[in-house]
Design a protein around this motif. Structure first.
Motif, mmCIF file in Angstrom:
data_model
loop_
_atom_site.group_PDB
_atom_site.id
_atom_site.type_symbol
_atom_site.label_atom_id
_atom_site.label_comp_id
_atom_site.label_asym_id
_atom_site.label_seq_id
_atom_site.Cartn_x
_atom_site.Cartn_y
_atom_site.Cartn_z
ATOM 1 N N ARG A 101 24.963 25.547 74.059
ATOM 2 C CA ARG A 101 24.104 26.641 73.603
ATOM 3 C C ARG A 101 23.370 27.296 74.782
ATOM 4 O O ARG A 101 22.151 27.429 74.801
ATOM 5 C CB ARG A 101 23.094 26.152 72.559
ATOM 6 C CG ARG A 101 23.673 25.334 71.404
ATOM 7 C CD ARG A 101 24.669 26.114 70.575
ATOM 8 N NE ARG A 101 24.970 25.428 69.330
ATOM 9 C CZ ARG A 101 26.147 24.851 69.048
ATOM 10 N NH1 ARG A 101 27.139 24.863 69.938
ATOM 11 N NH2 ARG A 101 26.334 24.275 67.876
ATOM 12 N N GLU A 116 28.731 28.159 72.278
ATOM 13 C CA GLU A 116 27.718 28.725 71.388
ATOM 14 C C GLU A 116 27.925 28.299 69.941
ATOM 15 O O GLU A 116 26.958 28.206 69.177
ATOM 16 C CB GLU A 116 27.716 30.255 71.485
ATOM 17 C CG GLU A 116 27.178 30.796 72.794
ATOM 18 C CD GLU A 116 25.754 30.358 73.068
ATOM 19 O OE1 GLU A 116 24.896 30.461 72.166
ATOM 20 O OE2 GLU A 116 25.485 29.899 74.202
ATOM 21 N N ASP A 117 29.161 28.067 69.535
ATOM 22 C CA ASP A 117 29.411 27.719 68.132
ATOM 23 C C ASP A 117 30.219 26.436 67.948
ATOM 24 O O ASP A 117 30.601 26.105 66.839
ATOM 25 C CB ASP A 117 30.087 28.879 67.395
ATOM 26 C CG ASP A 117 31.380 29.341 68.058
ATOM 27 O OD1 ASP A 117 31.905 28.611 68.925
ATOM 28 O OD2 ASP A 117 31.858 30.431 67.714
ATOM 29 N N PRO A 150 30.826 22.887 67.030
ATOM 30 C CA PRO A 150 29.952 22.162 66.099
ATOM 31 C C PRO A 150 29.592 20.758 66.560
ATOM 32 O O PRO A 150 30.445 20.029 67.090
ATOM 33 C CB PRO A 150 30.790 22.105 64.822
ATOM 34 C CG PRO A 150 32.204 22.079 65.319
ATOM 35 C CD PRO A 150 32.222 22.945 66.550
#
Length: 308
Positions: free
Chosen positions: A86, A162-163, A165
């Protein structure tokens, strides 16, 4: 300079990091505070607007949930045994001790079967302080969220990070671990806890109980592992105040013992919740929580903001 008697304590809830409830409160400490016009300004707006660390010697000022960081350093985005996640948040900053700890831990974890190291979540902002969103703590560069999932890939792009999981490790609302919890997670937490720099590790109650049941050797490290709601995909590692850091307010040490009975009590309350306490109709309404201003922070934090 006005001196006020303050008692720094963990916030009752830690948004996006599970809510640090029931953590011990440190002894009252008398500290100089930011004064003048600056004292009325929103601390999170000022610290959240800084994109780089201060050109100062490294020093944490204040308590974990009410302070700032001078001379913070950035954990490199990618290393041989870690990746910072992130990155758009710009929260991969910390005291040099924290950065060194994360690098050392990542090498130990990478030696375990089935994982190549660690994914590092939020640490601190470049100059610490309250965050625009999320955590109530992580303010003095000594806290880090380390994902519990095994690491299959250390070559992710900034965009993918960023994504990508995290993986939840809990079931039954945190009373138990699920099938993604393996000996790797146990050894990861154990390696972190056995580092003498670590003050506490927060993790969901079921994980603490599982580790208590599985550990057959030295159990002393379990004392540092504290049950806390919400920490189901990461462990929150907190370092002690570094030696010689006079402006750092230490947290009360964990209670004696391995803490396993306490963790089991948390689990029992999850499985069989006690009846709610009756509300006193005459009790005053709770005051709404307010954002920290600069006047809430140690005086050194004004210097940290003003530094190059």
């Amino acid at each position: 300079m006005i001196r006020t008697l303050i008692c720094l304590s963990l916030a009752l809830s830690l948004a996006a990091c599970g809510g640090e409830r029931r953590a011990p409160t440190p002894a009252p400490v008398e500290l100089p505070r930011v004064t003048g016009v600056l004292s009325t300004k929103s601390a999170k707006q000022l610290f959240g607007g800084k994109s780089n660390g201060s050109d100062q010697s490294a020093a944490p000022f204040g308590f974990y949930s009410k302070g700032c960081l001078a001379g913070g350093v950035q954990l490199p985005e990618t290393g041989p045994t870690w990746q910072a996640m992130r990155l758009s948040r710009n929260r991969n900053w910390g005291h040099p001790e924290l950065v060194d700890f994360l690098k050392q831990l990542s090498r130990k974890v990478a030696a375990l079967p089935g994982t190549d190291g660690i994914y590092v979540g939020d640490m601190s902002q470049p100059r610490g302080g309250p965050m625009l969103t999320g955590h109530a703590s992580h303010q003095i560069g000594l806290d880090a969220d380390i994902w519990l999932r095994n690491v299959p890939d250390l070559g992710m792009s900034r965009a993918k990070r960023e994504d990508f999981p995290p993986v939840s490790m809990w079931r039954s609302k945190g009373a138990y671990v699920n099938s993604d919890w393996t000996r790797v997670q146990h050894e990861m937490v154990k390696a972190a806890a056995k580092d003498p720099r670590v003050e506490r590790i927060f993790i969901f109650p079921g994980a603490k109980v599982q580790m208590c049941n599985d550990e057959k050797g030295d159990r002393g490290w379990l004392r540092k592992v504290r049950p806390l709601y919400g920490h189901y995909y990461h462990m929150h590692v907190r370092l002690s105040c570094p030696k010689g850091a006079r402006g750092c307010v230490a947290q009360t040490p964990p209670p004696a013992g391995d803490g396993c009975a306490e963790a089991q009590a948390w689990v029992n309350n999850i499985l069989n919740p006690p009846p709610p306490k009756p509300r006193d109709p005459n009790a005053p309404a709770p005051k709404p929580k307010r954002d920290l201003t600069m006047g809430d922070l140690p005086a050194q934090c004004a210097t940290v903001l003003a530094a190059d």
